[in-house]
Write an enzyme that holds these catalytic residues in place. Structure first.
Site, PDB file in Angstrom:
ATOM      1  N   HIS A 368      23.887   2.318 -43.178  1.00  0.00           N
ATOM      2  CA  HIS A 368      22.499   2.059 -42.985  1.00  0.00           C
ATOM      3  C   HIS A 368      21.745   3.122 -43.129  1.00  0.00           C
ATOM      4  O   HIS A 368      20.460   3.037 -43.228  1.00  0.00           O
ATOM      5  CB  HIS A 368      22.083   1.644 -41.686  1.00  0.00           C
ATOM      6  CG  HIS A 368      22.713   0.271 -41.317  1.00  0.00           C
ATOM      7  ND1 HIS A 368      21.876  -1.167 -41.569  1.00  0.00           N
ATOM      8  CD2 HIS A 368      23.906  -0.246 -40.838  1.00  0.00           C
ATOM      9  CE1 HIS A 368      22.676  -1.808 -41.293  1.00  0.00           C
ATOM     10  NE2 HIS A 368      23.536  -1.635 -40.874  1.00  0.00           N
ATOM     11  N   LYS A 559       6.803   0.204 -37.096  1.00  0.00           N
ATOM     12  CA  LYS A 559       8.118   0.562 -37.348  1.00  0.00           C
ATOM     13  C   LYS A 559       8.193   1.820 -36.398  1.00  0.00           C
ATOM     14  O   LYS A 559       7.469   2.232 -35.720  1.00  0.00           O
ATOM     15  CB  LYS A 559       8.553   0.949 -38.666  1.00  0.00           C
ATOM     16  CG  LYS A 559       7.368   1.922 -39.367  1.00  0.00           C
ATOM     17  CD  LYS A 559       7.633   2.106 -40.918  1.00  0.00           C
ATOM     18  CE  LYS A 559       7.227   1.109 -41.839  1.00  0.00           C
ATOM     19  NZ  LYS A 559       8.245   0.568 -42.477  1.00  0.00           N
ATOM     20  N   ARG A 560       9.660   2.136 -36.225  1.00  0.00           N
ATOM     21  CA  ARG A 560      10.053   3.215 -35.511  1.00  0.00           C
ATOM     22  C   ARG A 560       9.301   4.492 -36.072  1.00  0.00           C
ATOM     23  O   ARG A 560       9.044   4.725 -37.264  1.00  0.00           O
ATOM     24  CB  ARG A 560      11.668   3.564 -35.431  1.00  0.00           C
ATOM     25  CG  ARG A 560      12.155   2.711 -34.673  1.00  0.00           C
ATOM     26  CD  ARG A 560      11.845   2.598 -33.182  1.00  0.00           C
ATOM     27  NE  ARG A 560      12.347   3.893 -32.461  1.00  0.00           N
ATOM     28  CZ  ARG A 560      13.173   4.000 -31.620  1.00  0.00           C
ATOM     29  NH1 ARG A 560      14.210   3.081 -31.546  1.00  0.00           N
ATOM     30  NH2 ARG A 560      13.726   5.141 -31.059  1.00  0.00           N
ATOM     31  N   LYS A 565       9.341   8.231 -42.285  1.00  0.00           N
ATOM     32  CA  LYS A 565       8.860   6.810 -42.541  1.00  0.00           C
ATOM     33  C   LYS A 565       7.167   7.267 -42.710  1.00  0.00           C
ATOM     34  O   LYS A 565       6.446   6.300 -43.287  1.00  0.00           O
ATOM     35  CB  LYS A 565       8.863   5.830 -41.329  1.00  0.00           C
ATOM     36  CG  LYS A 565      10.131   5.389 -41.158  1.00  0.00           C
ATOM     37  CD  LYS A 565      10.114   4.508 -39.999  1.00  0.00           C
ATOM     38  CE  LYS A 565      11.934   3.888 -39.790  1.00  0.00           C
ATOM     39  NZ  LYS A 565      11.922   2.647 -40.524  1.00  0.00           N
ATOM     40  N   THR A 667      13.143  -3.724 -43.427  1.00  0.00           N
ATOM     41  CA  THR A 667      13.055  -5.319 -43.231  1.00  0.00           C
ATOM     42  C   THR A 667      11.560  -5.936 -42.892  1.00  0.00           C
ATOM     43  O   THR A 667      11.173  -6.613 -43.213  1.00  0.00           O
ATOM     44  CB  THR A 667      14.158  -5.773 -42.100  1.00  0.00           C
ATOM     45  OG1 THR A 667      14.132  -5.106 -40.985  1.00  0.00           O
ATOM     46  CG2 THR A 667      15.574  -5.754 -42.761  1.00  0.00           C
ATOM     47  N   LYS A 671       9.177  -9.007 -43.611  1.00  0.00           N
ATOM     48  CA  LYS A 671       8.443  -9.802 -42.624  1.00  0.00           C
ATOM     49  C   LYS A 671       6.795  -9.885 -43.019  1.00  0.00           C
ATOM     50  O   LYS A 671       6.171 -10.940 -43.238  1.00  0.00           O
ATOM     51  CB  LYS A 671       8.597  -9.312 -41.193  1.00  0.00           C
ATOM     52  CG  LYS A 671       9.799  -9.222 -40.847  1.00  0.00           C
ATOM     53  CD  LYS A 671       9.850  -8.150 -39.421  1.00  0.00           C
ATOM     54  CE  LYS A 671      11.410  -8.064 -39.047  1.00  0.00           C
ATOM     55  NZ  LYS A 671      11.159  -6.961 -38.258  1.00  0.00           N
TER      56      LYS A 671
HETATM   57  C1  LIG Z   1      11.819  -5.793 -38.029  1.00  0.00           C
HETATM   58  C2  LIG Z   1      11.640  -4.690 -37.071  1.00  0.00           C
HETATM   59  C3  LIG Z   1      12.182  -3.411 -37.282  1.00  0.00           C
HETATM   60  C4  LIG Z   1      12.393  -2.580 -38.695  1.00  0.00           C
HETATM   61  O1  LIG Z   1      11.294  -2.359 -39.417  1.00  0.00           O
HETATM   62  P1  LIG Z   1      11.201  -1.271 -40.662  1.00  0.00           P
HETATM   63  O2  LIG Z   1       9.918  -1.580 -41.113  1.00  0.00           O
HETATM   64  O3  LIG Z   1      12.233  -1.966 -41.424  1.00  0.00           O
HETATM   65  O4  LIG Z   1      11.358   0.119 -40.271  1.00  0.00           O
HETATM   66  C5  LIG Z   1      12.168  -2.576 -36.220  1.00  0.00           C
HETATM   67  N1  LIG Z   1      11.689  -3.050 -34.914  1.00  0.00           N
HETATM   68  C6  LIG Z   1      11.332  -4.224 -34.699  1.00  0.00           C
HETATM   69  C7  LIG Z   1      10.823  -4.673 -33.483  1.00  0.00           C
HETATM   70  C8  LIG Z   1      11.312  -5.017 -35.801  1.00  0.00           C
HETATM   71  O5  LIG Z   1      11.066  -6.456 -35.608  1.00  0.00           O
END
Ligand SMILES: *Cc1c(COP(=O)(O)O)cnc(C)c1O
Length: 825
Positions: A368, A559-560, A565, A667, A671
């Protein structure tokens, strides 16, 4: 627009089903809750609705398990230390295609389905993308009728609850089981011992072979909790089995003989701490003893369970790789490889080579991340103390492996050093990724670029030794949760126009391409986005007491919080806009609402400082009368799956701005695009593939490529050049450093500016700043042409078919697991 009658887009709920659900709910009110309806709280109604939905899965669940038992197909076991599931009720109702009926039944009971659903705690048993991927995969595996099981840990406390106090992140425990969990079935009879510590004794067996006993160990019991996972349509209902630590001391007579009853109970608590809490680190490992114990605990219990199930049908171990596929979600469960060897060799008496052949044909491993700080290593000394026999097994694997390397590439000692399972530099450490690669038949990356970089950089030696072993499986998301559930209005609109086939076959969204040119469709599509923005604005007003304009551009980064990032780059842009507006150099374009959400690991000082900066900048920007409505900055606390379901459908712009080469896939990007956001992004992770699918003209691309990043770093990157070369950038950095946003403590953010200017700006924010700001100007310009924006937004949705996790799982099933559907009749 043509209307097409179909199950999930029809207005009226089925009368018979609704009545049956009403009856079940009334029965649960009496027999499960035992309250008069006048006394039932909203939470009681949630409990009743959940139990009613659960009842409707139970039969199919049992039939699914029975079918697998009867047919004995090859099964897939997805081992993951994290499952970030979120809420289950709405998802279960939708996958059973009974959402309308539940809504109606609750309505007849005087309840609102949304309010009732809100009572459910998120199952937050994961940090971020990796854990959410595991949850999306479970949904796809059940929908595709594949015989798969998820295995993990039933943490008593999941991901912490984030609050913002005085602009800073404060962590609160996530006591998600406080009111019980109606979705899980405790299985007190499914109980396995897991050993720790002790020592190894060697002896020679009667047939003259050398054998090993692991003795004087401490034992903890693993108890199973099962949760049904319904596929869409509810035909297949698979199982997620999570392990909880239970003391085995209840039966230890020693304590009672010693008369130390209190100590016995105290020790019981200590061992049950093992499954107490999820480690809240995303993409960094801390090398904590309890974490290693958690890993081995769930691996050992899962393998015992898997072998027990196999043994019910098979007299020998030879068929194991034909009946069992085990997928390792990152290296967290990589100790499985040594554990299966131990079980086969020490317990079941197989010869080493035979056991190794079976083991390597059973496992596959998903990588990952490429970032060195995220690659797991464990100190040999820690391993020796906790898992002494596994250390011996790892040494033996390493010995044979290095001999193979030596034969293939003779005389290259440096190569042996690099590829060894043991890092001999400094304190000796076990490289878990190397163990996972050597012990697996297939290794995969999670997006094309990531896989290519794996092959050309961190795992290039392995790629040379075993060409073809590393494959790409680009990540995906489940359209059931991320469109059908999160965005019911858009789901309705799509289904009304192209039918409901997209829920199972996301490629059908392509049919929307033609509709992007249809003014009536655009209007309806725009109205859905607008309503979703109003809903988010209402939530923001309720929780943050800030009023946002639903006509403004919703610019979203969720995101985190991580330096790679680059939330900080986003903030630099916000400050740039702020300065331009105040100086009168910003064109009078559409107002913007910048929304940032995400958690920082509690020990990640820089990430927490960035959260504080966001909140401090927000304080100044949002209260400046010269700015008024033109720019708002908000930090939404406690980003989790349920909040994502609220935020994602309301996004106009998706910020995917990681330094090229650092985000394995992402991911969140999928979304947001699936819900009609346009992406502003770098050529990183799955962004590249998203851009290919939706078309370059429908994507805001900026920044250096991964190659350019590598070359710039190698040629000696100097952030000062950018500082001196760009007046606006210099102004922004000077403001942060001088305390403009923290007047009560002017040097509060000095360290942030220092990281950029004095410590090398590792993620190249300054190098990408100008390109990013220029790209944002193109975003502003397009947002002022709403019909064009809408068209591109629709084309984003239309192009997202590839990013269904159904596609990802089909690829794993065909290319890695070699399993097919097992329909449940
Ligand atoms: C999809 C998701 C992530 C991943 O987000 P990235 O933008 O791909 O880092 C992290 N936390 C939650 C709650 C998510 O639903």
């Amino acid at each position: 627009m043509k209307k097409q009658p179909s199950k999930s887009s029809k207005a009226a709920a089925d009368v018979q089903e609704t009545k049956a659900i009403l009856n079940s709910m009334e029965a649960h009110l009496t027999y499960s809750i035992s309250k008069y309806s006048a006394l039932a709280t909203t939470h009681d109604w949630y409990e009743i609705a959940a139990r009613t939905a659960r009842d409707r899965m139970a039969e199919r669940w049992m039939e699914t398990m029975q079918t697998y038992y009867r047919d004995d197909p090859k099964r897939v076991y997805y081992l993951s230390l994290e499952f970030l599931v979120g809420r289950t009720f709405s998802n279960a109702a939708l996958n059973l295609e009974l959402h309308g009926e539940f809504k109606q039944a609750l309505h007849e009971l005087g309840q609102n389905i949304e309010a009732v659903s809100e009572m459910e705690f998120d199952a937050g048993l994961g940090n971020g993308g990796l854990g959410r991927l595991a949850a999306c995969f479970l949904d796809s595996m059940a929908t595709l009728e594949l015989p798969c099981y998820g295995y993990g840990i039933r943490y008593e406390y999941g991901m912490f609850h984030q609050k913002i106090e005085d602009g800073q992140q404060v962590e609160h425990p996530d006591n998600w089981l406080r009111y019980g969990n109606p979705w899980e079935f405790p299985r007190p009879e499914v109980l396995y011992p897991v050993k720790f510590h002790g020592r190894v004794v060697q002896f020679t067996s009667e047939d003259g072979t050398l054998r090993h006993h692991w003795v004087d160990t401490e034992e903890i019991m693993a108890m199973a909790y099962d949760t049904p996972v319904p596929g869409f349509g509810g035909k297949t209902v698979n199982n997620m089995r999570l392990w909880a630590a239970k003391s085995s001391r209840d039966f230890d007579l020693r304590y009672f003989n010693q008369g130390d009853y209190i100590q016995a109970v105290a020790d019981k608590n200590a061992s049950e701490n093992l499954s107490k809490v999820l480690y809240p680190n995303d993409s960094t490992e801390m090398g904590k003893e309890l974490r290693l114990k958690q890993q081995y605990f769930f691996v050992s219990a899962s393998l015992q369970d898997i072998l027990y199930r196999y043994k019910k049908h098979h007299a020998t171990w030879d068929e194991l790789p034909n009946k069992v596929a085990i997928q390792l979600n990152d290296t967290h469960p990589a100790i499985s490889i040594a554990e299966l060897m131990r079980l086969l060799v020490d317990i079941h008496g197989l010869g080493w080579d035979h056991a190794w052949n079976l083991t390597t044909r059973t496992f596959s491993y998903t990588n990952h991340t490429l970032m060195p700080e995220a690659l797991e290593t464990w100190k040999v000394s820690l391993f020796e103390a906790i898992l002494p026999r596994h250390l011996e097994i790892i040494y033996a694997i390493n010995f044979q492996f290095l001999r193979q390397v030596m034969h293939t590439f003779p005389g290259d000692n440096e190569l042996l050093r690099r590829m060894s399972l043991i890092d001999e530099n400094g304190d000796r450490r076990i490289r878990m990724a190397h163990l996972a690669i050597v012990g697996s038949h297939t290794v995969n990356g999670v997006a094309q670029l990531h896989t290519e970089l794996m092959k050309s950089t961190i795992f290039s030696d392995f790629n040379r030794l075993w060409p073809g072993k590393i494959l790409n499986m680009t990540n995906g998301i489940t359209p059931r949760r991320w469109l059908n559930q999160a965005n019911p209005a858009l789901a309705e609109l799509i289904s009304a126009n192209i039918g409901t086939g997209w829920i199972r076959n996301l490629d059908e969204l392509q049919k929307l391409r033609a509709l992007a040119k249809d003014a009536a469709f655009r209007k309806a599509f725009g109205a859905v986005k607008r309503a979703n923005k109003e809903r988010l604005a209402a939530m923001i007003e309720e929780t943050l007491h800030i009023r946002v304009n639903p006509d403004s551009l919703f610019d979203i980064q969720i995101k985190r919080i991580h330096e790679y990032k680059r939330q900080l780059l986003n903030v630099l842009h916000v400050i740039t806009l702020y300065n331009r507006i105040r100086q009168g150099t910003h064109p009078n374009t559409a107002p913007r609402t910048v929304i940032i959400g995400g958690k920082a690991a509690p020990g990640y000082v820089m990430a927490k400082r960035i959260i504080r900066l966001i909140n401090n900048v927000a304080e100044i920007v949002n209260n400046d009368p010269l700015i008024g409505d033109r720019l708002k900055l908000l930090f939404i606390p406690n980003y989790n799956v349920s909040n994502a379901e609220r935020i994602v459908p309301a996004a106009d712009l998706s910020e995917q701005i990681s330094t090229a080469g650092t985000e394995a896939s992402g991911t969140g990007n999928m979304k947001l695009s699936l819900n009609g956001a346009l992406t502003i992004g770098t050529l990183d992770g799955a962004n590249i593939e998203i851009m290919e699918e939706v078309g370059e003209e429908n994507f805001f691309l900026f920044g250096l490529t991964a190659d350019e990043v590598a070359r710039l770093r190698a040629s000696g990157y100097n952030p000062w050049d950018y500082y001196h070369g760009n007046t606006e950038l210099r102004q922004v950095l000077d403001m942060i450093a001088s305390g403009y946003f923290s007047p009560d403590e002017p040097d509060r953010f000095q360290s942030i500016v220092d990281a950029l200017l004095c410590h090398g700006d590792h993620y190249l924010l300054l190098a990408d700043y100008a390109s990013y700001v220029a790209c944002q100007e193109r975003v502003d310009a397009l947002y002022c042409r709403p019909e064009e924006w809408l068209q591109k937004s629709i084309l984003n949705v239309a192009g997202m078919g590839k990013f269904s996790s159904d596609r990802t799982i089909r690829q794993y099933a065909e290319q890695i697991w070699h399993v097919g559907p097992v329909p449940v009749c």
